[in-house]
Motif scaffolding. Structure first.
Motif, mmCIF file in Angstrom:
data_model
loop_
_atom_site.group_PDB
_atom_site.id
_atom_site.type_symbol
_atom_site.label_atom_id
_atom_site.label_comp_id
_atom_site.label_asym_id
_atom_site.label_seq_id
_atom_site.Cartn_x
_atom_site.Cartn_y
_atom_site.Cartn_z
ATOM 1 N N ARG A 285 0.855 -1.184 0.000
ATOM 2 C CA ARG A 285 0.000 0.000 0.000
ATOM 3 C C ARG A 285 0.892 1.235 0.000
ATOM 4 O O ARG A 285 1.738 1.413 0.874
ATOM 5 N N VAL A 286 0.673 2.090 -0.969
ATOM 6 C CA VAL A 286 1.565 3.214 -1.237
ATOM 7 C C VAL A 286 1.505 4.288 -0.159
ATOM 8 O O VAL A 286 2.540 4.836 0.239
ATOM 9 N N PHE A 287 0.322 4.596 0.348
ATOM 10 C CA PHE A 287 0.157 5.770 1.191
ATOM 11 C C PHE A 287 0.314 5.495 2.681
ATOM 12 O O PHE A 287 -0.068 6.321 3.503
ATOM 13 N N ILE A 288 0.879 4.344 3.019
ATOM 14 C CA ILE A 288 1.139 4.028 4.420
ATOM 15 C C ILE A 288 2.649 3.986 4.618
ATOM 16 O O ILE A 288 3.349 3.157 4.027
ATOM 17 N N SER A 289 3.164 4.896 5.411
ATOM 18 C CA SER A 289 4.606 4.994 5.618
ATOM 19 C C SER A 289 5.148 3.732 6.270
ATOM 20 O O SER A 289 4.620 3.250 7.272
ATOM 21 N N GLY A 290 6.205 3.178 5.683
ATOM 22 C CA GLY A 290 6.843 2.003 6.248
ATOM 23 C C GLY A 290 6.091 0.718 6.035
ATOM 24 O O GLY A 290 6.429 -0.311 6.633
ATOM 25 N N ASN A 291 5.068 0.737 5.196
ATOM 26 C CA ASN A 291 4.305 -0.486 4.968
ATOM 27 C C ASN A 291 5.156 -1.533 4.268
ATOM 28 O O ASN A 291 5.980 -1.217 3.404
ATOM 29 N N ASN A 292 4.965 -2.797 4.617
ATOM 30 C CA ASN A 292 5.796 -3.869 4.088
ATOM 31 C C ASN A 292 5.215 -4.475 2.822
ATOM 32 O O ASN A 292 3.999 -4.491 2.609
ATOM 33 N N TRP A 293 6.099 -5.001 1.987
ATOM 34 C CA TRP A 293 5.688 -5.763 0.818
ATOM 35 C C TRP A 293 5.134 -7.114 1.265
ATOM 36 O O TRP A 293 5.620 -7.714 2.225
ATOM 37 N N VAL A 294 4.120 -7.574 0.544
ATOM 38 C CA VAL A 294 3.507 -8.863 0.845
ATOM 39 C C VAL A 294 3.468 -9.687 -0.438
ATOM 40 O O VAL A 294 3.061 -9.198 -1.493
ATOM 41 N N GLN A 295 3.922 -10.932 -0.332
ATOM 42 C CA GLN A 295 3.865 -11.827 -1.490
ATOM 43 C C GLN A 295 2.405 -12.140 -1.812
ATOM 44 O O GLN A 295 1.605 -12.439 -0.923
ATOM 45 N N PHE A 296 2.072 -12.068 -3.094
ATOM 46 C CA PHE A 296 0.690 -12.276 -3.519
ATOM 47 C C PHE A 296 0.402 -13.768 -3.585
ATOM 48 O O PHE A 296 0.583 -14.426 -4.612
ATOM 49 N N LYS A 297 -0.057 -14.309 -2.470
ATOM 50 C CA LYS A 297 -0.369 -15.728 -2.394
ATOM 51 C C LYS A 297 -1.348 -15.962 -1.260
ATOM 52 O O LYS A 297 -1.518 -15.124 -0.364
ATOM 53 N N LYS A 298 -2.003 -17.101 -1.294
ATOM 54 C CA LYS A 298 -2.962 -17.457 -0.255
ATOM 55 C C LYS A 298 -2.257 -17.575 1.094
ATOM 56 O O LYS A 298 -1.117 -18.014 1.187
ATOM 57 N N GLY A 299 -2.959 -17.182 2.140
ATOM 58 C CA GLY A 299 -2.409 -17.286 3.481
ATOM 59 C C GLY A 299 -1.689 -16.048 3.957
ATOM 60 O O GLY A 299 -1.246 -15.988 5.104
#
Length: 326
Positions: A285-299
């Motif tokens: 999410r672009v507009f949240i400072s320090g937000n982490n990348w999440v792998q696009f997968k179930k779970g």
């Protein structure tokens, strides 16, 4: 050619009035193009190529402060009360590209291509919103030196007439959309530091078809040993000259429990595929400072109809030069 979006923007200006703010480099006074303006609640917008953005309390009643960021600059937080017309950003010198003097690579090379995955099925597509950035991982298959020359982005176009959507010659819905592209180093399987601080943007319309080739040969992007990520982020619709429009980036729907903000979907659509064995796609999410990348997968806590049908990857393609050993 005129777009409806321009007309809607004019209506916004008439109804609300508008106040333009400009973001500039504190040392050079040059505009800081396409800076990110976050509202602290997961919403936000972007400056245009001239560093201009529009903010009014009538449009954003509940926003008390903004958070501004841009590659190569120190982050900046400001109150929206008495927001200045000119905002200066300080260069973050320790994060700028290293100046490396290299001799011209005068070696023979072989042109290689990773083909994009094309699909015009609307139900297999990601709907771009400016609140999300999507990144695709490319591994480095061997130890040979490789330079990225272009990126191949697949798009799905929508037919004007739904009943004719399966016809190749059907008229397509018009759009003019601006995208930003970033390249990241691989940091333990996630996008890490950027590989260039240069703003790389491109405009796409329905006339470009279902594949857009972005030439990046001038940026000297050499593939790291452990691979890299290329990301795509929609900035918004443009006018017929490619100027970013200051449209509101979410819809407000009033319900019994209050007003709900729903991000606006932008065209074109991004086709996903299940023909890639590994999970190479990541989102944040672009507009949240320090937000982490999440792998696009179930779970991973992602709610998406694409995952329910095992569509895990945005199938970006790549052209690169693979240099022969000396």
């Amino acid at each position: 050619m005129k777009f409806t979006f321009s007309y809607l923007s004019v209506l916004l200006f008439i109804n609300f009035g508008f106040s333009q703010t400009k973001i500039i480099d504190s040392e050079t006074a040059y505009p800081v193009s396409y800076a990110t303006i976050s509202f602290g609640d997961g919403q936000g917008l972007f400056a245009d190529d001239d560093g201009m953005f529009i903010f009014t309390k009538k449009l954003y009643k509940d926003v008390d402060s903004i958070f501004i960021s841009s590659l190569g600059y120190k982050d900046l937080a400001l109150a929206t009360v008495n927001l200045p017309k000119i905002i200066e950003m300080q260069i973050e010198h320790d994060k700028l590209d290293e100046v490396v003097v290299t001799a011209k690579i005068d070696r023979k090379f072989k042109e290689e291509t990773i083909k994009p995955y094309l699909d015009d099925d609307y139900y297999k597509c990601w709907l771009p919103t400016i609140e999300s950035e999507i990144a695709v991982f490319f591994p480095n298959g061997n130890e040979k030196l490789k330079k990225v020359t272009s990126v191949l982005f697949p798009f799905a176009l929508e037919s004007r007439d739904w009943d004719k959507r399966n016809r190749a010659n059907a008229d397509k819905r018009k759009f003019s959309t601006l995208f930003k592209v970033k390249f990241y180093k691989n940091n333990d399987g996630l996008p890490g530091e950027v590989m260039t601080y240069t703003n790389i943007v491109f405009r796409v319309t329905e006339k470009n078809g279902d594949e857009f080739e972005l030439d990046v040969s001038e940026h000297d992007l050499f593939i790291p040993d452990n691979g890299f990520f290329v990301s795509l982020q929609v900035l918004g619709y443009t006018d017929d000259k490619g100027k970013l429009l200051p449209n509101k980036k979410y819809k407000e729907i009033k319900g019994r429990s209050g007003t709900v903000k729903i991000p606006t979907n932008f065209r074109p659509l991004l086709p996903f595929t299940n023909e890639i064995d590994s999970h190479n796609t990541y989102i944040k999410r672009v507009f949240i400072s320090g937000n982490n990348w999440v792998q696009f997968k179930k779970g991973n806590g992602i709610e998406s109809s694409l995952l329910k049908t095992d569509l895990y990857n945005y199938g970006v393609g790549l052209n690169y030069n693979e240099y022969r050993d000396e």
